[in-house]
Write a protein that holds these residues in place. Structure first.
Motif, short mmCIF file in Angstrom:
data_model
loop_
_atom_site.label_atom_id
_atom_site.label_comp_id
_atom_site.label_asym_id
_atom_site.label_seq_id
_atom_site.Cartn_x
_atom_site.Cartn_y
_atom_site.Cartn_z
N ALA A 292 -17.53 -11.93 -31.56
CA ALA A 292 -16.51 -11.65 -32.45
C ALA A 292 -16.67 -10.05 -32.59
O ALA A 292 -15.84 -9.31 -32.81
N ALA A 293 -18.17 -9.80 -32.80
CA ALA A 293 -18.13 -8.11 -32.89
C ALA A 293 -18.05 -7.44 -31.71
O ALA A 293 -17.67 -6.22 -31.66
N LEU A 294 -18.06 -8.13 -30.46
CA LEU A 294 -17.70 -7.14 -29.39
C LEU A 294 -16.39 -6.63 -29.22
O LEU A 294 -16.15 -5.61 -28.61
N ALA A 295 -15.44 -7.50 -29.54
CA ALA A 295 -14.21 -6.97 -29.53
C ALA A 295 -13.96 -5.80 -30.42
O ALA A 295 -13.00 -4.96 -30.14
N MET A 296 -14.57 -5.62 -31.39
CA MET A 296 -14.56 -4.35 -32.21
C MET A 296 -15.30 -3.33 -31.55
O MET A 296 -14.99 -2.12 -31.95
N ALA A 297 -16.24 -3.53 -30.64
CA ALA A 297 -16.90 -2.29 -29.82
C ALA A 297 -15.93 -1.40 -29.27
O ALA A 297 -16.15 -0.12 -29.41
N ALA A 298 -14.93 -1.90 -28.56
CA ALA A 298 -14.02 -1.27 -27.83
C ALA A 298 -12.73 -1.84 -27.72
O ALA A 298 -12.86 -3.21 -27.08
N PRO A 299 -11.59 -1.06 -27.81
CA PRO A 299 -10.22 -2.16 -27.54
C PRO A 299 -9.94 -2.41 -26.12
O PRO A 299 -8.84 -2.61 -25.81
N ALA A 300 -10.73 -1.98 -25.15
CA ALA A 300 -10.52 -2.06 -23.81
C ALA A 300 -10.21 -3.48 -23.33
O ALA A 300 -10.95 -4.21 -24.02
N PRO A 301 -9.21 -3.69 -22.69
CA PRO A 301 -9.03 -5.08 -22.21
C PRO A 301 -10.33 -5.85 -21.60
O PRO A 301 -10.35 -6.90 -21.87
N PRO A 302 -11.05 -5.45 -20.88
CA PRO A 302 -12.32 -6.00 -20.25
C PRO A 302 -13.12 -6.54 -21.45
O PRO A 302 -13.83 -7.52 -21.30
N VAL A 303 -13.29 -5.47 -22.50
CA VAL A 303 -14.19 -5.98 -23.55
C VAL A 303 -13.54 -7.11 -24.39
O VAL A 303 -14.45 -7.93 -24.83
N ILE A 304 -12.38 -6.95 -24.69
CA ILE A 304 -11.66 -8.00 -25.35
C ILE A 304 -11.73 -9.50 -24.66
O ILE A 304 -12.26 -10.28 -25.19
N LEU A 305 -11.54 -9.17 -23.41
CA LEU A 305 -11.61 -10.43 -22.31
C LEU A 305 -13.03 -11.11 -22.67
O LEU A 305 -13.06 -12.21 -22.71
N ALA A 306 -14.05 -10.12 -22.45
CA ALA A 306 -15.39 -10.69 -22.57
C ALA A 306 -15.61 -11.40 -24.05
O ALA A 306 -16.36 -12.41 -24.23
N SER A 307 -15.24 -10.60 -24.87
CA SER A 307 -15.30 -11.11 -26.44
C SER A 307 -14.55 -12.58 -26.61
O SER A 307 -15.01 -13.49 -27.16
N ALA A 308 -13.46 -12.78 -25.99
CA ALA A 308 -12.75 -14.24 -25.94
C ALA A 308 -13.50 -14.99 -25.22
O ALA A 308 -13.67 -16.44 -25.81
N VAL A 309 -14.08 -15.03 -23.83
CA VAL A 309 -14.89 -15.65 -23.35
C VAL A 309 -16.16 -16.30 -23.96
O VAL A 309 -16.40 -17.49 -24.05
N VAL A 310 -16.85 -15.33 -24.63
CA VAL A 310 -18.06 -15.57 -25.41
C VAL A 310 -17.73 -16.71 -26.65
O VAL A 310 -18.34 -17.65 -26.75
N TYR A 311 -16.60 -15.93 -27.09
CA TYR A 311 -15.93 -17.03 -28.40
C TYR A 311 -15.88 -18.38 -27.81
O TYR A 311 -15.99 -19.42 -28.52
N GLY A 312 -15.14 -18.54 -26.74
CA GLY A 312 -14.62 -19.73 -26.27
C GLY A 312 -15.57 -20.66 -25.89
O GLY A 312 -15.76 -21.90 -25.87
N VAL A 313 -16.65 -20.08 -25.43
CA VAL A 313 -17.81 -20.97 -24.74
C VAL A 313 -18.68 -21.52 -25.85
O VAL A 313 -19.46 -22.37 -25.48
#
Length: 410
Positions: A292-313
């Motif tokens: 969840a914190a990763l998504a706030m680190a940078a609004p770039a699409p790859p970062v948000i995508l990585a955040s969603a994957v970590v959250y989902g898994v």
């Protein structure tokens, strides 16, 4: 035609049954709860809601879930575990269809609450059936497969809802149809076990004891998790909308999140079954907070995508880990009562979480909702790391059966 469930090794047979049973979490969670996050931006704009009002809609679902958790044991005593699961699935589908019939705020609140009530019945009884399957298979796989079903619902909603744009009624109706199909496919999978008749289930539910005090550390971590995790998925689409994310990014983010949930059992089945104490639970919560914190680190699409994957898994691994801990530390006769009690705690957390986070976000930004998830899940991870179930709660002190003992190993 031979019954497909009768073919194959016991572990494979029970896991396949759990896979069809997982349409329960796909419907009750993926469609009836999490898909609302995809519809929130359009509903907020079209119906002129504040973020607090949008969060209250999710809180209504949580409040209904709380009510469902409180009454499920009573319904199971009357109908049995399998019948409660099945009719909970039907009522979930009807509640989603009802959401498509009106734009009036009170009607939508009532429909969301009804979906929560029915979803709780599905969640609790499906967890009990999955626990029995795990005991018969001597494997933790049926439990993690069951909870991974939520990812199927997220993928379906993530692929289907964003292209509909502002067609809210059509989107809700489509979710209702999908939930109805899930009810049909999972109908025969909701067998509580050939050796568990309705009368025996009723007797077990009546005699079942609640084990919360010996597991108080796990319960507190679960409460914080419930209040925290729901805000991420509720406000993720609003966070993306505020940053003018294109349609393709929204679809990709949600689909990746759902697929990560589906893939989670491959990563967490063995740790959930084999790691000592609450280690798996603490690791899951820590990763969830970090994602969840990763998504706030940078609004770039790859970062948000990585955040969603970590959250989902990780996020559906938490209730799977809690269920496994309950199963390992309480007698089988007390599983239903204890699971219902923990679901009540969970429901209380996810009822308050979205509304409180929405209030904070109204005065700051949607990023505050992601920070809420990160902070509460990190706190829950710390609590879980030091939580040790009381020795008095172990089934060994209450007549642990060989089948129950085998179910704690994979």
């Amino acid at each position: 035609m031979p019954d497909l469930l009768a073919i194959g090794t016991p572990a494979r047979r029970e896991t396949w049954q759990a896979a069809r049973l997982a349409l329960g979490t796909a419907s009750a969670l993926g469609l009836a709860r999490f898909a609302y996050g995809l519809l929130l931006p359009a509903m907020r704009d079209e119906l002129h809601w504040s973020l607090a009002e949008a969060g209250a809609m999710s809180a209504a679902n949580g409040l209904g879930y709380l009510l469902g958790a409180l009454v499920t044991a009573v319904v199971v005593r009357r109908l049995g575990t399998a019948a409660t699961f099945r009719w909970g699935m039907v009522l979930t589908a009807l509640a989603l269809v009802a959401t498509a019939t009106s734009d009036a705020y009170p009607v939508l609140l009532a429909a969301r609450a009804a979906a929560g009530t029915a979803g709780a019945a599905v969640f609790v009884t499906g967890g009990v059936i999955a626990s029995r399957l795990a005991a018969r298979a001597a494997s933790g796989a049926p439990i993690t497969v069951y909870f991974a079903g939520a990812g199927v619902g997220i993928v379906v909603s993530g692929a289907g809802i964003p292209p509909l744009g502002d067609h809210l009624h059509l989107a809700w109706a489509g979710l209702g149809v999908a939930a109805g199909l899930a009810a049909l496919v999972s109908w025969t999978a909701a067998r509580a076990g050939e050796d568990a008749r309705t009368g025996e289930e009723a007797q077990a539910a009546t005699a079942g004891r609640v084990h919360v005090r010996p597991l108080w550390g796990i319960a507190l971590a679960y409460l914080l998790f419930a209040a925290g995790y729901i805000t991420y998925i509720t406000f993720l689409s609003a966070y993306l909308a505020d940053r003018h994310a294109p349609l393709g990014q929204v679809v990709l983010t949600w689909t990746a999140l759902g697929l990560a949930v589906v893939a989670a059992p491959a990563l967490w089945s063995r740790p959930t079954a084999d790691w000592p104490g609450t280690r798996a639970l603490a690791v899951l919560l820590g990763l969830l907070g970090g994602g969840a914190a990763l998504a706030m680190a940078a609004p770039a699409p790859p970062v948000i995508l990585a955040s969603a994957v970590v959250y989902g898994v990780t996020f559906m691994g938490v209730p799977a880990a809690v269920t496994a801990l309950i199963k390992a530390n309480t007698p089988p006769a007390d599983w239903t009562a204890t699971l219902a009690a923990f679901t009540t705690i969970f429901a209380a957390g996810q009822t308050a979480g979205p509304w409180l986070a929405g209030l904070v976000a109204d005065h700051t930004s949607t990023a505050a909702a992601l920070a809420w998830t990160a902070i509460l899940c990190a706190a829950a991870a710390l609590i879980a790391a030091f939580a040790n179930p009381s020795r008095g709660s172990r089934p060994g002190s209450a007549g642990k059966t060989p089948g129950a003992q085998a179910s704690t190993r994979q």
